[in-house]
Write a protein that holds these residues in place. Sequence first.
Motif, PDB file in Angstrom:
ATOM      1  N   ARG A  28       0.814  -1.210   0.000  1.00  0.00           N
ATOM      2  CA  ARG A  28       0.000   0.000   0.000  1.00  0.00           C
ATOM      3  C   ARG A  28       0.851   1.266   0.000  1.00  0.00           C
ATOM      4  N   PRO A 216      -8.595   4.941  -1.517  1.00  0.00           N
ATOM      5  CA  PRO A 216      -8.920   5.194  -0.105  1.00  0.00           C
ATOM      6  C   PRO A 216     -10.371   4.843   0.206  1.00  0.00           C
ATOM      7  N   GLN A 217     -10.594   4.420   1.424  1.00  0.00           N
ATOM      8  CA  GLN A 217     -11.930   3.989   1.824  1.00  0.00           C
ATOM      9  C   GLN A 217     -12.947   5.114   1.688  1.00  0.00           C
ATOM     10  N   SER A 218     -12.509   6.353   1.930  1.00  0.00           N
ATOM     11  CA  SER A 218     -13.435   7.486   1.853  1.00  0.00           C
ATOM     12  C   SER A 218     -13.868   7.795   0.426  1.00  0.00           C
ATOM     13  N   GLU A 219     -13.110   7.315  -0.574  1.00  0.00           N
ATOM     14  CA  GLU A 219     -13.433   7.587  -1.971  1.00  0.00           C
ATOM     15  C   GLU A 219     -14.125   6.411  -2.656  1.00  0.00           C
ATOM     16  N   ARG A 220     -14.427   5.376  -1.913  1.00  0.00           N
ATOM     17  CA  ARG A 220     -15.084   4.209  -2.498  1.00  0.00           C
ATOM     18  C   ARG A 220     -16.598   4.360  -2.422  1.00  0.00           C
ATOM     19  N   TYR A 221     -17.256   3.854  -3.459  1.00  0.00           N
ATOM     20  CA  TYR A 221     -18.710   3.862  -3.510  1.00  0.00           C
ATOM     21  C   TYR A 221     -19.186   2.418  -3.577  1.00  0.00           C
ATOM     22  N   VAL A 222     -20.020   2.056  -2.640  1.00  0.00           N
ATOM     23  CA  VAL A 222     -20.540   0.695  -2.568  1.00  0.00           C
ATOM     24  C   VAL A 222     -22.039   0.748  -2.796  1.00  0.00           C
TER      25      VAL A 222
END
Length: 225
Positions: A28, A216-222
């Motif tokens: 990472r 980054p987790q904040s930029e992921r869309y689920v």
Amino acid sequence: MTIAIFQCLKQSISLGCFPRLKIVHTSRKFMAKIYIPVVNWFLLASCLGFILLFRSTSDVGNAYAIAELGVMIMATVYVTLIMLLIWETNIIKVISFLITFLSLELIFFSSALSSVGDGGWALLVFASGLVMIMFIWNYGTKLKYDSELKQKLSRDLMRKLGPNLGTMRAPGLGLVYSEIVTGVPAIFGHFLTALPAIHSIIVFVCVRNVPVPAVPQSERYVHGL
């Protein structure tokens, strides 16, 4: 050497010169640490194939010599370009560097070419085939992109055609992949005229490579279906 092959293929994929492959980022923190499973197995099969083909360490050595000297020549050329375009080194130093190293490498390479008939031919055939694959894939990718770009549909046209087609809207999410970044791909117009129903939500997907090992987790869309 294996990591360098992974990196070269990654750059080729980014430039549209090679089919997309699964790339695993093993770190990472460092972007250069990657692993391509398919290529790793292909390298294993290629090494075994060369050994079974030659059955002689001298022939394998001749092929390896041509490969290694070719890499050295390309490295010298790339470093020269970096010195000119990025480091903006004095032109006299650049020319001195290029003449000094390239002349020595060409001398060694010319001597290695004498062993083409004793094993070096296999490497040249392999490299020619790989270059041909990359050229054909790049040509086809550009041709496909230009075709989609010319035939894309405008949003105003889609708004006018929408109420007149009588297409039913089914609940759910539909994904339409396209190489173009903006606009409606022509294939979607074919879907509207050929299919009796489409999903109520349509998302146009365009995949582009970015030089990051992980999102980054904040930029992921689920989205849960």
